[in-house]
Design a protein around this motif. Structure first.
Motif, PDB file in Angstrom:
ATOM      1  N   ASP A 189       0.907  -1.248   0.019  1.00  0.00           N
ATOM      2  CA  ASP A 189      -0.208  -0.028  -0.037  1.00  0.00           C
ATOM      3  C   ASP A 189       0.893   1.247  -0.098  1.00  0.00           C
ATOM      4  O   ASP A 189       0.408   2.285  -0.604  1.00  0.00           O
ATOM      5  CB  ASP A 189      -0.883   0.152   1.203  1.00  0.00           C
ATOM      6  N   ARG A 190       2.034   1.190   0.632  1.00  0.00           N
ATOM      7  CA  ARG A 190       2.887   2.284   0.713  1.00  0.00           C
ATOM      8  C   ARG A 190       4.164   2.031   0.360  1.00  0.00           C
ATOM      9  O   ARG A 190       4.899   1.296   0.987  1.00  0.00           O
ATOM     10  CB  ARG A 190       2.816   2.736   2.361  1.00  0.00           C
ATOM     11  N   PRO A 191       4.535   2.362  -1.026  1.00  0.00           N
ATOM     12  CA  PRO A 191       5.877   2.014  -1.586  1.00  0.00           C
ATOM     13  C   PRO A 191       6.900   2.377  -0.627  1.00  0.00           C
ATOM     14  O   PRO A 191       8.174   1.707  -0.594  1.00  0.00           O
ATOM     15  CB  PRO A 191       6.098   2.602  -2.706  1.00  0.00           C
ATOM     16  N   SER A 192       6.902   3.463   0.196  1.00  0.00           N
ATOM     17  CA  SER A 192       8.108   3.707   1.030  1.00  0.00           C
ATOM     18  C   SER A 192       8.439   2.741   2.168  1.00  0.00           C
ATOM     19  O   SER A 192       9.476   2.782   2.713  1.00  0.00           O
ATOM     20  CB  SER A 192       7.694   5.032   1.818  1.00  0.00           C
ATOM     21  N   GLU A 193       7.543   1.481   2.388  1.00  0.00           N
ATOM     22  CA  GLU A 193       7.698   0.504   3.355  1.00  0.00           C
ATOM     23  C   GLU A 193       8.253  -0.640   2.626  1.00  0.00           C
ATOM     24  O   GLU A 193       8.253  -1.696   3.277  1.00  0.00           O
ATOM     25  CB  GLU A 193       6.320   0.182   4.055  1.00  0.00           C
ATOM     26  N   LEU A 194       8.617  -0.415   1.466  1.00  0.00           N
ATOM     27  CA  LEU A 194       9.396  -1.815   0.639  1.00  0.00           C
ATOM     28  C   LEU A 194      10.611  -1.987   1.569  1.00  0.00           C
ATOM     29  O   LEU A 194      11.411  -1.289   2.101  1.00  0.00           O
ATOM     30  CB  LEU A 194       9.955  -1.362  -0.713  1.00  0.00           C
TER      31      LEU A 194
ATOM     32  N   SER B  59       6.604   8.691  -4.652  1.00  0.00           N
ATOM     33  CA  SER B  59       5.664   7.613  -4.222  1.00  0.00           C
ATOM     34  C   SER B  59       4.417   8.275  -4.340  1.00  0.00           C
ATOM     35  O   SER B  59       4.117   9.160  -3.710  1.00  0.00           O
ATOM     36  CB  SER B  59       6.131   7.078  -2.927  1.00  0.00           C
ATOM     37  N   LEU B  60       3.743   7.271  -5.065  1.00  0.00           N
ATOM     38  CA  LEU B  60       1.966   7.654  -5.024  1.00  0.00           C
ATOM     39  C   LEU B  60       1.341   6.386  -4.996  1.00  0.00           C
ATOM     40  O   LEU B  60       1.664   5.529  -5.652  1.00  0.00           O
ATOM     41  CB  LEU B  60       1.625   8.469  -6.407  1.00  0.00           C
ATOM     42  N   SER B  61       0.288   6.373  -3.874  1.00  0.00           N
ATOM     43  CA  SER B  61      -0.461   5.138  -3.707  1.00  0.00           C
ATOM     44  C   SER B  61      -1.694   5.942  -3.543  1.00  0.00           C
ATOM     45  O   SER B  61      -2.134   6.614  -2.466  1.00  0.00           O
ATOM     46  CB  SER B  61      -0.084   4.154  -2.666  1.00  0.00           C
TER      47      SER B  61
END
Length: 229
Positions: free
Chosen positions: A58-63, A101-103
């Motif tokens: 859901d949040r690419p920053s948390e890859l 980043s966009l979600s």
């Protein structure tokens, strides 16, 4: 390292500690949404590409950090869409630093919006691509976003990866049907990942509302009961 060895080596780096077995091949157009535990990938000099639903966060920053480390000194791109819930996420890292980043989805709204919009996004945010009501469907209020996420998602896919899944191909698009990606069955040997996935699916079933059924009658969609079908 020979080209034939690059892709298996990429899979080993992406999934340390996992059980990995070669499993067929698909073209790029088919490979973008693989089944559970399947990964389709390609590694050639200057480019690593992997298609796996595990990356649909859901949040690419948390890859996960180990994936970002693989992008050290390089540009890394992520793109994910799900048509059932009209969800889109994409992100760009330069040398491990998140720059965009966009979600978002109509149900959840904007879940992540980091960095300045890219040029191909600007007309969408400016309101040039509103979602028009579907003729015949009962009115349920205006669409909760200024554009349809999947429309922007196709635009992002073309600008970031050079091809589209839907819509009219352009002359310079990558011929996705002609690019073969080796497949790998990648599984957690402890079974924990599979158990967590099943638990999440069961939780979704328990919170899901009753199904609704519609039929086209007299030029419009009307809700009907199961007995009417």
């Amino acid at each position: 390292m020979a080209s034939a060895e690059l892709t298996p080596a990429l899979i080993e780096r992406l999934y340390p500690g996992y059980r990995i077995e070669p499993d067929g091949q698909r073209d790029l157009w088919e490979a973008v949404y693989p089944p559970d535990d399947m990964v389709y990938a390609l590694s050639v000099p200057g480019l690593d590409l992997a298609c796996d639903r595990r990356f649909m966060v859901d949040r690419p920053s948390e890859l996960p950090a180990h994936l970002l480390q693989l992008g050290a000194g390089r540009r890394m791109l992520l793109h994910a869409m799900h048509s059932v819930v009209d969800w889109l996420a994409f992100a760009i890292w330069d040398d491990g630093v998140l720059v965009r980043s966009l979600s978002l989805s109509p149900g959840e709204g904007i879940m992540e919006n980091i960095g300045a919009p890219l040029p191909f996004e600007e007309s969408y945010w400016a309101g040039a691509h509103p979602v028009e009501p579907m003729p015949g469907w009962p009115a349920e209020g205006p669409y909760p976003l200024p554009f349809h996420p999947l429309d922007l998602g196709e635009e992002a896919l073309r600008h970031l990866f050079g091809f589209v899944l839907e819509g009219r191909p352009e002359p310079n698009d990558v011929p996705a049907h002609q690019i073969g990606l080796p497949g790998f069955r990648v599984t957690d040997p402890t079974g924990a990942e599979q158990a967590q996935r099943e638990a999440s699916l069961q939780a979704a079933r328990e919170t899901m509302g009753q199904p609704r059924f519609f039929q086209y009658r007299d030029g419009r969609m009307v809700e009907v009961s199961l007995d009417d079908l």
